[in-house]
Write an enzyme that holds these catalytic residues in place. Structure first.
Site, PDB file in Angstrom:
ATOM      1  N   GLU A  68      45.438  49.547  24.307  1.00  0.00           N
ATOM      2  CA  GLU A  68      45.227  48.093  24.279  1.00  0.00           C
ATOM      3  C   GLU A  68      45.884  47.445  23.067  1.00  0.00           C
ATOM      4  OE1 GLU A  68      41.141  47.114  25.186  1.00  0.00           O
ATOM      5  OE2 GLU A  68      41.639  47.427  27.280  1.00  0.00           O
ATOM      6  N   GLN A  69      47.093  47.917  22.800  1.00  0.00           N
ATOM      7  CA  GLN A  69      47.857  47.313  21.696  1.00  0.00           C
ATOM      8  C   GLN A  69      48.125  45.840  21.956  1.00  0.00           C
ATOM      9  OE1 GLN A  69      51.178  49.867  22.561  1.00  0.00           O
ATOM     10  NE2 GLN A  69      50.801  51.088  20.722  1.00  0.00           N
ATOM     11  N   CYS A  96      32.690  60.604  37.800  1.00  0.00           N
ATOM     12  CA  CYS A  96      32.045  60.461  39.107  1.00  0.00           C
ATOM     13  C   CYS A  96      30.559  60.194  38.920  1.00  0.00           C
ATOM     14  CB  CYS A  96      32.215  61.754  39.910  1.00  0.00           C
ATOM     15  SG  CYS A  96      31.201  61.764  41.403  1.00  0.00           S
ATOM     16  N   GLU A 123      32.315  39.348  25.672  1.00  0.00           N
ATOM     17  CA  GLU A 123      33.773  39.419  25.468  1.00  0.00           C
ATOM     18  C   GLU A 123      34.366  38.077  25.893  1.00  0.00           C
ATOM     19  OE1 GLU A 123      35.747  42.856  27.042  1.00  0.00           O
ATOM     20  OE2 GLU A 123      34.077  44.165  26.557  1.00  0.00           O
ATOM     21  N   ASN A 132      30.199  50.205  29.962  1.00  0.00           N
ATOM     22  CA  ASN A 132      31.095  49.051  29.760  1.00  0.00           C
ATOM     23  C   ASN A 132      31.768  48.660  31.072  1.00  0.00           C
ATOM     24  OD1 ASN A 132      32.507  47.346  27.543  1.00  0.00           O
ATOM     25  ND2 ASN A 132      34.155  48.011  28.890  1.00  0.00           N
ATOM     26  N   GLU A 133      31.436  47.434  31.552  1.00  0.00           N
ATOM     27  CA  GLU A 133      32.076  46.917  32.777  1.00  0.00           C
ATOM     28  C   GLU A 133      32.026  47.948  33.907  1.00  0.00           C
ATOM     29  OE1 GLU A 133      36.003  45.536  31.633  1.00  0.00           O
ATOM     30  OE2 GLU A 133      35.150  43.570  31.282  1.00  0.00           O
TER      31      GLU A 133
HETATM   32  C1  GLA Z   1      37.697  44.455  29.200  1.00  0.00           C
HETATM   33  C2  GLA Z   1      36.987  45.597  28.472  1.00  0.00           C
HETATM   34  C3  GLA Z   1      37.396  45.721  27.038  1.00  0.00           C
HETATM   35  C4  GLA Z   1      38.884  45.512  26.889  1.00  0.00           C
HETATM   36  C5  GLA Z   1      39.198  44.111  27.352  1.00  0.00           C
HETATM   37  C6  GLA Z   1      40.665  43.795  27.107  1.00  0.00           C
HETATM   38  O1  GLA Z   1      36.861  43.348  29.280  1.00  0.00           O
HETATM   39  O2  GLA Z   1      35.582  45.470  28.494  1.00  0.00           O
HETATM   40  O3  GLA Z   1      37.062  47.052  26.630  1.00  0.00           O
HETATM   41  O4  GLA Z   1      39.536  46.426  27.718  1.00  0.00           O
HETATM   42  O5  GLA Z   1      38.916  44.001  28.722  1.00  0.00           O
HETATM   43  O6  GLA Z   1      40.947  42.517  27.591  1.00  0.00           O
HETATM   44 ZN    ZN Z   2      32.596  61.603  43.202  1.00  0.00          ZN
END
Ligand code: GLA
Ligand code: ZN
Length: 650
Positions: A353-354, A107, A305, A141-142
Site C-alpha cells: 500500500e505504498q 478459509c 477509515e 478488518n473489512e
Molecule cells: C481498506 C483497508 C485498509 C487499507 C485501505 C487502503 O479500507 O481496511 O487496510 O487497505 O483500504 O485504502
Molecule cells: Zn474453504
C-alpha cells in the site's frame, strides 16, 4: 467523541514515534487505531506471544493523552501458519489455493484457522483487558472484502453439505423437490453427492446457488461472531467491540445486518474514490454508504477509515481536490457518523500500500492534508452532542441479501447492477435532501411514510402481506422492475400472475419482460403523450387492473404501461417498470414528498444539505460536491466547500 488516525507504529523506526504522536495530537486528535495487521509481531513463532512492543506503544500513546482502538489481527496471519497448516488457505473456484502474500486469504471453515485465530484474539484481548487507554476493539478488518468472502476448498464443500443436511433435516427428497433437481437429471440420493457451484458447463441450479450464497454468509458471519464473542468474554468492561465495513457492501456474499448483531456499534471505511476510478462515486452513492451503515443496527456509527489521500494498490486513484476530503468527512458526520479516524497518519513507503496515501506523505512533511484534517476536527468538535442525535427518516429503502444474491446468480440483463438500481430510486429523494434510512426488508417498516423497494424479486406471502398492509394503512410504496417473481427458494412463482403477492396492491399484472442490455434504451411516453423518457436495463410490460398509467412503452409491439400509480386503501403504490430515467423519477419523488409532507429542501445540483437536531434547534450541514461555485440561501459556496450552520442563521 473520538477523532484521530489509523496509525502503524510497527511499520516505522521507533525513533519516529515521538514526532508522529506530536503531529497526531497537533491535529486535535484524541484516538489512534493500531494493530489490525500485526499478528506476527505479537506471535512471531507458533505459541510464543510477545506484546512488549505494543506495551511500549500504548505507554507512549497514553503519555500523549491518546485513546486506542486496537484491531484483532486475524485478517493477516503469519507465514509460519500457512506453512505449517496449508489448510488455512482459501481456494478459488478452480480449486487453487490462494497464495500467502495478500491478506484475508484464509478459509472461514478451516478448523485450524479458527483455532489459531481464537487463540491470538483471546491472548491479545486478555493481555489488555485492564488497559484504560484501549476503549474499543475492532474485530479483524473489512470482513469479506477483496474477494475473501468466497472459498471453494474441500472444508467448505463438506461444511456446505452438512449445512444443507441441517436445513433439509436430513430429507434429501425435500432438497430435490425444492431445487427441482429432476431438471437435467440432477436428483441426489445423498447429501454427500451435492457439489459446490464451481466452474461447470453452462450453469448450476439457481436454488442451490442461493443456498451456497447463504452458506457463505453463514461461514463468514459465524467466524465473525466467534471472534466477537472471544473479545467480549476477555475484554474489560470499559471496552466496546466493533468491526469495520468496507465499501461494496451489496457486492459481498454475507448479510451485514445479521453480522452486526455481534457488535456494539458498526464502523465504516469511507472511500468515495479508490484504485483506478477516474472520478469519485456520486454524492448519493457516498451518502448511501452512510445510511446503510446507520441502518445495520438502526444506530449512529463510527468511521474508522476516512479517506484523505489518493488510494490504490497497483493502480492509483483520483486525487481529492482541496477541501473535497473535508467535505466528504462532513457529509459522513451529517449522515450519522459520531467518531472518525482517518486512514492513515502516513502511507507506508514499502509493501502493497505504498500508494494508499494518508495525511502525511512520504516526504514526512505536514502539508495541506494535515491542515484539512485539523480544520475538520476544529469545525466538528462543537457539534459532538448533536452528532449523537437520532436521525429520523420518513423514507426507507428496503433491501434483502437473498434477493441481491439472486440477482448476482442470474443477472437477467447484462446491464443489471443492484446498487445502481437502488440508487435509481434513492437519488431523486437524496437530491431533495430528504433523510433516508436503508434497512433490511425483514425489519418493521410501519413507522415510515414511504418505502422504496428496488428490484425486489423475492417476495413471499408474509412480506407481500406486510407491504400491502403498509400501503392500505396510508403508506406510499415505490416498486421497481422484476418485483415479486420469486419465492424464498429462488424459484419462480408458479400459477400466479406477476408481480405475485403484490399484484393486488400494485393494481396491475405483468404481461412479459425484456432485458435491455448493451446500452439499449427504449422510449417511453407519458399517458397524455406530452413528455417522454427512456427505459434501460429491463422493461416490464404492465397491464393495469386498477392502476393509473403514468407512462407507457412507446412501442408498436409493446404498448403496455411502463410506470403506474395505484391508489390502494389509504395509500399509493407506484410501479416503475424498468430502468426509467431520472427526470421521470425526480418528478415522481417531488410529487411524493409534497403530498406526504416530507421534510425536504431545494438546493442547486450537487449541493447537499442535511439537517440534524441539536437540542431544540436544528443545524444544517451544507456541502458543495461540485468543482463549481454554487449558492445556497444566498451564501456563496466555493468548490467543495463544507460547513455547519444553525438553521436559524441561514
Ligand atoms: C481498506 C483497508 C485498509 C487499507 C485501505 C487502503 O479500507 O481496511 O487496510 O487497505 O483500504 O485504502
Ligand atoms: Zn474453504
Amino acid at each position: 467523541m473520538y477523532l484521530g488516525v489509523d496509525y502503524y507504529p510497527d511499520y516505522w523506526p521507533e525513533e519516529l514515534m515521538e514526532e508522529d504522536l506530536d503531529g497526531i495530537v497537533g491535529l486535535g486528535a484524541n484516538m489512534v487505531r493500531i494493530g489490525e495487521f500485526a499478528w506476527h509481531r505479537m506471535e512471531p513463532v507458533d505459541g510464543q506471544f510477545d506484546f512488549s512492543f505494543f506495551d511500549g506503544v500504548i505507554r507512549k500513546l497514553k503519555s500523549k493523552g491518546l485513546a486506542v482502538m486496537f484491531g484483532t489481527p486475524t485478517a493477516t496471519f503469519p507465514a509460519w501458519l500457512a506453512k505449517k497448516h496449508p489448510s488455512v488457505l482459501s481456494k478459488d473456484e478452480y480449486g487453487r489455493p490462494r497464495a500467502f502474500g495478500g491478506r484475508r486469504q484464509y478459509c472461514f471453515n478451516s478448523a485450524e484457522y479458527r483455532r489459531y485465530a481464537a487463540r491470538i484474539t483471546a491472548k491479545l484481548v486478555r493481555h489488555y483487558r485492564d488497559e484504560s487507554a484501549i476503549v474499543a476493539w475492532q474485530v479483524d478488518n473489512e470482513f469479506g472484502h477483496e474477494g475473501s468472502d468466497m472459498c471453494y476448498c474441500e472444508q467448505c464443500h463438506t461444511a456446505f453439505q452438512r449445512f444443507l443436511e441441517r436445513k433439509f433435516e436430513g430429507d434429501i427428497g425435500a432438497l430435490n423437490e425444492t431445487y427441482g433437481t429432476i431438471f437435467w437429471g440432477q436428483t441426489y440420493n445423498r447429501f454427500d453427492e451435492i457439489p459446490i457451484p464451481t466452474a461447470t458447463i453452462t450453469t448450476h441450479n439457481p436454488a442451490l446457488r442461493l443456498d451456497w450464497a447463504r452458506f457463505r454468509s453463514y461461514s463468514l458471519n459465524s467466524f465473525a461472531k466467534e471472534m466477537a464473542a472471544i473479545v467480549r468474554e476477555n475484554k474489560g468492561a470499559h471496552q466496546t467491540v466493533t468491526t469495520n465495513v468496507s465499501g461494496g457492501f451489496f457486492d459481498k456474499w454475507f448479510d451485514h445486518a445479521e453480522q452486526a448483531e455481534a457488535f456494539d456499534f458498526m464502523s465504516y471505511d469511507n472511500y468515495p474514490v479508490w484504485g483506478g476510478l477516474a472520478e469519485p462515486i456520486t454524492p448519493a452513492h457516498i451518502a448511501l454508504g452512510h445510511d446503510f451503515n446507520r441502518g445495520l443496527k438502526d444506530k449512529n456509527f463510527w468511521i474508522v477509515e476516512e479517506l484523505m489521500g489518493a488510494q490504490g494498490h497497483d493502480v492509483i486513484g483520483y486525487l481529492p481536490r482541496p477541501g473535497q476530503a473535508k467535505m466528504w468527512s462532513m457529509q459522513a458526520f451529517a449522515h450519522g457518523c459520531t467518531d472518525m479516524l482517518y486512514f492513515c497518519w502516513r502511507a507506508m513507503n514499502r509493501g502493497a500500500e505504498q500508494f494508499c496515501m494518508g495525511i502525511v506523505d512520504h516526504d514526512n512533511r505536514r502539508g495541506s492534508k494535515y491542515e484539512e484534517v485539523r480544520a475538520v476536527f476544529r469545525e466538528i468538535t462543537p457539534y459532538g452532542e448533536a452528532l449523537q442525535s437520532e436521525i429520523r427518516s420518513d423514507i426507507a429503502v428496503l433491501y434483502d441479501y437473498d434477493n441481491i444474491w439472486s440477482w448476482r446468480i442470474q443477472r437477467q440483463s447484462e446491464a443489471f447492477d443492484f446498487t445502481k438500481e437502488l440508487l435509481r430510486l434513492y437519488t431523486p429523494f437524496h437530491s431533495l435532501n430528504c433523510h433516508i434510512d436503508v434497512i433490511p426488508a425483514t425489519r418493521d417498516f410501519s413507522k415510515y411514510k414511504v418505502l422504496l423497494v428496488p428490484a425486489l424479486q423475492i417476495i413471499d406471502r408474509e412480506l407481500g402481506e406486510r407491504l400491502a398492509r403498509f400501503a392500505s394503512e396510508g403508506g406510499t410504496v415505490v416498486f421497481s422492475f422484476r418485483t415479486g417473481i420469486r419465492d424464498r427458494d429462488n424459484n419462480l412463482h408458479f400459477g400466479m400472475e406477476m408481480p405475485g403477492y403484490v399484484a393486488d396492491m400494485c393494481g396491475l399484472t405483468i404481461h412479459a419482460g425484456e432485458a435491455l442490455a448493451n446500452g439499449r434504451r427504449e422510449p417511453i411516453v407519458s399517458a397524455d403523450s406530452t413528455t417522454s423518457g427512456v427505459c434501460e436495463v429491463w422493461r416490464d410490460l404492465l397491464r393495469p387492473t386498477t392502476a393509473e398509467t403514468l407512462y407507457r412503452h412507446d412501442s408498436v409491439f409493446f404498448p403496455e404501461a411502463a410506470v403506474t400509480r395505484n391508489v390502494y386503501g389509504n395509500g399509493v403504490v407506484y410501479y416503475i417498470g424498468g430502468g426509467v430515467d431520472s427526470d421521470i423519477l425526480n418528478e415522481i419523488a417531488r410529487s411524493i414528498v409534497k403530498t406526504r409532507q416530507i421534510w425536504h429542501i431545494e438546493s442547486e445540483p450537487g449541493v447537499e444539505v442535511y439537517a440534524r437536531n441539536a437540542g431544540n434547534k436544528q443545524i444544517w450541514f451544507v456541502l458543495n460536491h461540485t468543482d463549481k461555485v454554487r449558492t445556497f440561501k444566498g451564501r456563496r459556496l466555493e468548490p467543495y466547500a463544507s460547513f455547519v450552520v444553525p438553521a436559524e442563521e441561514i
